[in-house]
Write an enzyme that holds these catalytic residues in place. Structure first.
Site: not given
Ligand SMILES: NC(=O)C1=CN([C@@H]2O[C@H](COP(=O)(O)OP(=O)(O)OC[C@H]3O[C@@H](n4cnc5c(N)ncnc54)[C@H](OP(=O)(O)O)[C@@H]3O)[C@@H](O)[C@H]2O)C=CC1
Ligand SMILES: O=C1O[C@H](COP(=O)(O)O)[C@@H](O)[C@H](O)[C@H]1O
Length: 606
Positions: A296, A456, A499, A331, A126-127, A355, A130-131
């Site tokens: 973490g 926040r 404190l 937030e 999933g490179a 969390h 967003d994450l």
């Molecule tokens: N973003 C955040 O701040 C946070 C995210 N998470 C968790 O981390 C994981 C990744 O999050 P995030 O990066 O935001 O996710 P994204 O929605 O950006 O998805 C990551 C990648 O997965 C692929 N993808 C997205 N939707 C689909 C779909 N319906 N079917 C197949 N492939 C798909 C896409 O890559 P491609 O199309 O190139 O295959 C996409 O770039 C999730 O489980 C999320 O809940 C947890 C905490 C915070």
């Molecule tokens: O897991 C999540 O955390 C973020 C908040 O993380 P932080 O490290 O920035 O405090 C939150 O925004 C998001 O909704 C949630 O999925």
């Protein structure tokens, strides 16, 4: 403001010798010392100190665990399988394996170090997401910059999007917003780091595509012992396909294979159990690293240090002295861009069930037998299992609505196109928990979490009981609550522990005020605080599991929330509405008042 002075403790003889955990790493070859090693793969002595040996099988992986007596950590990866009837590690004494110095190039167990040198391949599945851009690649770069990654490592991005290696590198370098980017030699280090990053486009449910990945990984591993870490940074509906394909087609043949799984781990007890069952078809529990990035965070990790290494806190840590504990997350932005995901989960699942509950468990657990992952997680599970499932009357829910301030209009939650117009999903919740054990009987643990609030902040507030027969009550006035001692652990931003105490205002009269004994991290420590993802990625690479969630912890956590989540949904409970950017709904105050609690974050104290 009063300052609580703190001096740096001397490093333990076997602990890290500087505040930088990784930059001191030296390769083992070249040292000729009598040395000790700790025999188990799930340890990271250079950061946490050696642990007792807890053999799960008689097959033991020595992985980055050789520590010379002078404190230098070596890098060796060797698998040792004692023969039948042979006691594993017969030189084991006090948890250490003592061995005589090996010949040049030969390790403690008689293996050729150079031949056995291991490599770690990290695949971000999933490179393109967003994450990966926001957190994972920046954390990996920070680890590289700090010298924490092994000598031989490769990073692969894997996703469906078409990208070349160069495009991935470009994406990574453009989105690098980590704490390192203003540091010395960042560009140069970045260039070196990017040369280790590669990309492969593939489907998440295709074993053939993962077999292609396996071939590519092998090319880079070049015959070394291969250790593979897969980071599942994809939406949860893809977890199982990706794990199946990675495990069947791209597992390491001769080293370890680990998978980091992102939340959400299901949306209730049943779906979470189903996910665990499905993952365990392909992986053993000890290969699954369920990440909760709050574990973490520096101050969350410090919670146990604060409690268990300071005599002054532990005796107070019970119903006898503590009136209530508050876990507060807020937030100052809404669900912008994540409405589609969020609407299926809501704030209780997004923040509280993981969390805040993890922080609560660490806060309330009994002293673990040791710092071993299993000992800590055993204690956390006990706390979670001693808690009463949340009752509907102990929950207040709300959702943010549009608000105009200073000529700017902030959107309502339901203005997001991905959110149904009649959505009842809470973006704010407050809840009261109770732990039915001897230590915490009757103490309310209040949680409050919300999006689109006025600030926040994440903090833990511990309000102590009133001083019995207080000699100074006349000076304090009638509102004893306002004069209560309160310990605040501010997880973010501006990490601090302070404190609140009552103090005499200097002068000839007798006037009291409330002042803070204050440990503000930015004033005390010059070193930057690593991002939570750095610590957790490094732990996963090192096989350190204590900051990851075990499946029984997860089950216990879900059983606290599942009944109330079902009730809220079945009864279609309508949330209260609060304006974007406000301090949240009044319902949170009614809930606290039920338990004679006043939220501590209402006062301006810092
Ligand atoms: N973003 C955040 O701040 C946070 C995210 N998470 C968790 O981390 C994981 C990744 O999050 P995030 O990066 O935001 O996710 P994204 O929605 O950006 O998805 C990551 C990648 O997965 C692929 N993808 C997205 N939707 C689909 C779909 N319906 N079917 C197949 N492939 C798909 C896409 O890559 P491609 O199309 O190139 O295959 C996409 O770039 C999730 O489980 C999320 O809940 C947890 C905490 C915070
Ligand atoms: O897991 C999540 O955390 C973020 C908040 O993380 P932080 O490290 O920035 O405090 C939150 O925004 C998001 O909704 C949630 O999925």
């Amino acid at each position: 403001m009063t300052s609580l002075s703190s001096s740096t403790m001397g490093a333990r003889s076997y602990g890290p010798s500087s505040s930088s955990a990784c930059s001191n790493l030296s390769p083992m070859s070249g040292h000729h010392h009598y040395h000790q090693c700790v025999a188990i793969s799930s340890i990271s002595p250079k950061r946490y100190g050696p642990r007792k040996v807890s053999m799960q099988s008689n097959r033991c992986l020595f992985s980055n665990v050789i520590r010379m007596q002078d404190g230098v950590v070596g890098d060796v990866a060797t698998t040792v399988t004692p023969s039948e009837n042979e006691t594993p590690f017969k030189n084991l004494k006090d948890g250490f394996l003592s061995v005589t110095p090996p010949e040049e190039g030969i390790d403690a167990a008689g293996f050729n170090i150079n031949e056995g040198k291991s490599t770690v391949s990290i695949t971000v599945v999933g490179a393109s997401g967003d994450l990966a851009k926001k957190k994972i690649f920046p954390a990996l770069f920070a680890l590289y910059y700090e010298g924490c990654l092994p000598e031989h490592f490769t990073i692969f991005g894997y996703a469906r999007s078409k990208m070349t290696d160069a495009e991935l590198r470009n994406m990574v370098s453009r989105t690098l917003t980590c704490r390192i980017d203003k540091r010395e030699n960042c560009d140069e280090k970045m260039e070196q780091f990017l040369k280790r990053c590669f990309y492969l486009s593939g489907q998440y449910d295709s074993q053939e595509n993962f077999a292609d990945l396996d071939r590519k990984l092998k090319e880079h591993e070049a015959g070394r012992v291969s250790n593979r870490l897969f980071y599942l940074s994809v939406p949860p509906n893809i977890f199982i396909d990706a794990v199946r394909c990675a495990s069947l087609s791209a597992s390491s043949a001769n080293g370890w294979t680990r998978v980091i799984v992102e939340k959400p781990f299901g949306r209730d007890s049943d779906s979470s159990a189903a996910l665990t069952r499905a993952l365990k078809q392909y992986l053993d529990e000890d290969q699954i690293f369920r990440i909760d990035h709050y574990l973490g965070k520096e101050l969350v990790e410090n919670l146990s240090v604060l409690r268990f290494s300071n005599l002054i806190f532990e005796p107070l840590w019970s119903r006898q002295y503590i009136r209530n504990v508050q876990l507060i997350f807020s937030e100052d932005f809404g669900t912008e861009g994540r409405g589609g995901y969020f609407d299926n989960y809501g704030i209780i699942r997004d923040i509280m069930q993981n969390h805040l509950l993890q922080i609560l468990a660490l806060f309330a657990m009994e002293t673990p037998v040791s710092l071993d992952a299993e000992d800590i997680r055993n204690e956390k599970v006990k706390v979670l299992r001693s808690m009463r499932p949340l009752q509907l009357e102990d929950v207040a829910i709300a959702q943010y609505k549009s608000h105009t301030r200073g000529g700017v209009t902030y959107p309502a939650y339901k203005d997001d196109k991905a959110v149904p117009k009649d959505s009842l999903t809470p973006t704010f919740a407050a809840a009261a928990f109770f732990i039915d054990n001897a230590r915490w009987d009757g103490v309310p643990f209040l949680m409050k979490a919300g999006k689109a609030l006025h600030n926040r902040r994440t903090e833990i507030r511990v309000q102590f009981r009133h001083v019995p027969g207080n000699l100074y009550k006349r000076n304090i006035g009638t509102d004893l609550d306002l004069a209560t001692n309160e310990l605040v652990i501010r997880v973010q931003p501006d990490e601090a522990i302070y404190l609140k105490i009552n103090n005499k205002v200097p002068g000839l009269g007798m006037r009291l005020d409330r002042s803070n004994l204050n440990l503000l991290y930015s004033a005390r420590y010059s070193k930057e605080i690593p991002d939570a993802y750095e610590r957790l990625l490094l732990d996963a690479i090192e096989g350190e599991r204590r900051l990851f969630i075990r499946s029984d912890e997860l089950d216990a956590a879900w059983s606290l929330f599942t009944p109330v989540l079902k009730e809220l949904e079945e009864k279609k409970i309508v949330p209260e509405y609060y304006p974007y950017g406000s301090r949240g709904p009044v319902g949170a105050h009614y809930l606290a008042a039920r338990y004679k609690v006043r939220w501590g974050d209402l006062e301006v104290d810092q």
